[in-house]
Design an enzyme around this catalytic site. Structure first.
Site, PDB file in Angstrom:
ATOM      1  N   SER A 209     -65.757   4.452 -32.732  1.00  0.00           N
ATOM      2  CA  SER A 209     -66.737   4.128 -33.763  1.00  0.00           C
ATOM      3  C   SER A 209     -67.961   5.039 -33.578  1.00  0.00           C
ATOM      4  CB  SER A 209     -67.134   2.647 -33.675  1.00  0.00           C
ATOM      5  OG  SER A 209     -67.908   2.286 -34.814  1.00  0.00           O
ATOM      6  N   ASN A 210     -69.091   4.624 -34.164  1.00  0.00           N
ATOM      7  CA  ASN A 210     -70.322   5.437 -34.058  1.00  0.00           C
ATOM      8  C   ASN A 210     -71.514   4.504 -34.169  1.00  0.00           C
ATOM      9  OD1 ASN A 210     -71.212   5.204 -36.954  1.00  0.00           O
ATOM     10  ND2 ASN A 210     -69.171   6.085 -37.249  1.00  0.00           N
ATOM     11  N   PRO A 211     -72.759   5.031 -33.982  1.00  0.00           N
ATOM     12  CA  PRO A 211     -73.938   4.159 -33.868  1.00  0.00           C
ATOM     13  C   PRO A 211     -74.522   3.676 -35.201  1.00  0.00           C
ATOM     14  CG  PRO A 211     -74.309   6.323 -32.816  1.00  0.00           C
ATOM     15  CD  PRO A 211     -73.063   6.422 -33.625  1.00  0.00           C
ATOM     16  N   ALA A 276     -70.937   5.732 -42.282  1.00  0.00           N
ATOM     17  CA  ALA A 276     -70.520   6.734 -41.279  1.00  0.00           C
ATOM     18  C   ALA A 276     -69.046   6.466 -41.024  1.00  0.00           C
ATOM     19  CB  ALA A 276     -71.346   6.583 -40.023  1.00  0.00           C
TER      20      ALA A 276
END
Ligand code: PMT
Length: 405
Positions: A209-211, A276
Site C-alpha cells: 500500500s502507500n501513505p 493513490a
C-alpha cells in the site's frame, strides 16, 4: 435574498439581548431554502424560548448535550458533521472566550468543536466590552484560526451606550453566510471521486500500500457536494468519516476500485482521480500466511487496472465528454510528468503535487499543487479544501463550456 438551497446551516445562539434577532437570522436561512439546526447556550434560552426556533426551523434546538433524548436525536456530533456552515449569533463576550479556549461546556461550544466547516461569528455586546483587550484578543485568535467575523455594527445599544457592539443586521449576517458558502455551480452534476490508497494483498496478513490518508479526495468530494453536486466517493482504506451528503463506496484493492468506478462511470459529468492507486499487485497472492524462511524472497508484481486511463479512454474525444481530472504524485520532474499524464491519460486537467516532503502530498491537511491544463497552469497552495475549491473552479469552467446546463 441569498440562496441556501441544499445547505445545512447550524446557528449557535448566545445569551445576549440580541438573541431575539437570531430568530430573524434563522428565518432568512429557512426562507433561502437552507436546512437550519439551532444550538443554544443555557443563557440564550433565558432570552428566547427554544420553541420559537423549533417553530422557525422545524427542528428542536440542541440546548443540552447531556440530555440523552436530545443528544440521540440531533447530537452535537451529528450537527457538526452535517453543517456546511456554523453561524454564531449573537456571539457574546463570554461565548467568544469559551470558543477561543476550545471549551465544550454547552451546546454551542460543543457543536463548534465538532464542526469542520467554515465558521461565521457575529459578535454582540456593550461597546466597552467590545473594546476590552481580552475580547479583542479572543476574536483575533479565532480569526487567526480561519474563523470569519461579521459586525458588530455601531449605534445605540440596549443599555443606552452608543458605539460598536450591536449585532450586525440579520440581512448582513445572511449575506456574509452566503458568501462563505460559495457558489452552487455543480448543482445537477454527477461527480465521481477516487480517494485514499489501495491495498494489494500478498497473503491474508500482508499487503502492498502507500501513505495516502484520503484527505485530498475527501476534500474534493465534500466541496463538490457543498457546491450542489451529486457525489460518489470511491475510497480505499482510510480513517475518515463519510463527508455529508456524499455516497461513499469503500474498497480495498485497485481492482475493486476500478469496478466501483466502472459502476458509476456511465452518467458522470466530472471524474476526479485523487486516489493513490497501487500500480502493481502481487501476481500470486496466497490464501495462507507465508511462513518466513532464512532465504531472500522475491515477489512477482503485475500491473493493476489504470482507472484514470480507463475513464479517459472511454470518453475522450466525444462531444460533450465529461471533464476528467487526474493527479500526479511525483518526487521529481513535476511539470514534465504532469504534462505527460495529461496526454497519456487523456485528462482535461492534472493536479501535480510533490510527494515525500512536508506541507504537500500525503497525509497532511495542506497541499501545494500545480494545476496543469492543455495550455495553462496555476500554482495553488492551501488547505486541501482550498485546493479542492481551485480544482473545482477549473472543472466548472470546462463543464459549463462543454455541457451547458
Ligand atoms: O490522500 P492524501 O493523504 O490526502 O494524499 C493526497 C495524494 C498525495 C494521494 C494526492 O494528492 C495524489 O497525488 N493522488 C494521486 C496519487 C497517485 O497515484 O499519483 P500517480 O502519479 O501514481 O497516478 C496518476 C493518476 O492516475 C492519479 O490520478 C491516480 O489516481 C491514477 N491512477 C494511477 C494508477 C492506477 N492503477 N489507476 C489510476 O487511476
Amino acid at each position: 435574498m441569498s440562496d441556501f438551497t441544499g445547505r445545512t446551516i447550524v446557528l449557535g445562539v448566545g445569551g445576549g439581548i440580541a438573541a431575539y434577532k437570531a430568530c430573524e437570522v434563522a428565518r432568512l436561512f429557512v426562507k433561502g431554502g437552507g436546512a437550519v439546526r439551532v444550538a443554544m447556550t443555557e443563557a440564550a434560552t433565558r432570552f428566547v424560548g427554544p420553541l420559537t426556533f423549533q417553530a422557525l426551523t422545524g427542528a428542536a434546538p440542541l440546548t443540552d448535550v447531556l440530555d440523552a433524548a436530545q443528544d440521540r436525536t440531533y447530537g452535537h456530533l451529528e450537527l457538526g458533521r452535517a453543517a456546511d456552515l456554523l453561524v454564531v449569533a449573537p456571539a457574546t463576550a463570554d461565548l467568544i472566550a469559551r470558543l477561543r479556549m476550545g471549551l465544550a461546556n454547552d451546546a454551542v461550544t460543543t457543536v463548534a468543536l465538532a464542526c469542520d466547516c467554515p465558521v461565521l461569528l457575529a459578535p454582540a455586546m456593550n461597546t466597552r466590552m467590545w473594546a476590552n483587550p481580552a475580547v479583542r484578543d479572543n476574536v483575533a485568535m479565532l480569526e487567526k484560526r480561519g474563523w470569519h467575523v461579521v459586525g458588530p455594527s455601531s449605534g445605540a445599544l440596549a443599555d443606552g451606550d452608543i458605539g460598536p457592539g450591536r449585532l450586525a443586521d440579520p440581512e448582513e449576517i445572511a449575506a456574509a453566510a452566503a458568501r462563505l458558502l460559495g457558489p452552487r455551480d455543480l448543482t445537477g452534476r454527477k461527480v465521481v471521486v477516487t480517494a485514499g490508497p489501495t491495498r494489494e494483498p500478498i497473503d491474508p496478513v500482508r499487503f502492498i500500500s502507500n501513505p495516502s490518508s484520503g484527505k485530498m479526495g475527501f476534500a474534493v468530494a465534500k466541496v463538490a457536494a457543498r457546491r450542489g453536486a451529486r457525489v460518489v466517493l470511491v475510497s480505499g482504506p482510510v480513517e475518515l468519516h463519510d463527508p455529508p451528503k456524499v455516497k461513499v463506496v469503500r474498497v480495498g484493492t485497485a481492482e475493486e476500485m476500478a469496478a466501483a468506478v466502472e459502476e458509476e462511470a456511465n452518467d458522470l459529468d466530472l471524474f476526479v482521480a485523487a486516489a493513490a492507486v497501487s500500480d502493481y499487485r502481487p501476481r500470486d497472492s496466497v490464501s495462507q500466511k507465508k511462513k518466513k524462511g532464512d532465504e531472500d524472497e522475491a515477489l512477482v508484481l503485475t500491473r493493476t487496472p489504470d482507472i484514470l486511463a480507463g475513464v479517459g479512454k472511454r470518453h475522450s474525444g466525444r462531444a460533450g465528454a465529461p471533464v476528467i481530472v487526474g493527479f500526479a504524485a511525483e518526487t521529481e520532474g513535476l511539470l514534465e510528468n504532469a504534462k505527460k499524464k495529461l496526454q497519456a491519460k487523456k485528462c482535461d486537467l492534472v493536479v501535480a503535487n510533490k510527494v515525500g516532503r512536508p506541507g504537500a502530498g500525503f497525509s497532511g491537511d495542506r497541499n501545494r499543487v500545480v494545476l496543469v491544463g492543455p495550455g495553462e497552469r496555476a500554482n495553488v497552495e492551501g488547505t486541501k479544501e482550498e485546493v479542492a475549491e481551485a480544482i473545482l473552479d477549473w472543472a466548472v469552467e470546462l463543464l459549463d463550456s462543454r455541457r451547458p446546463r
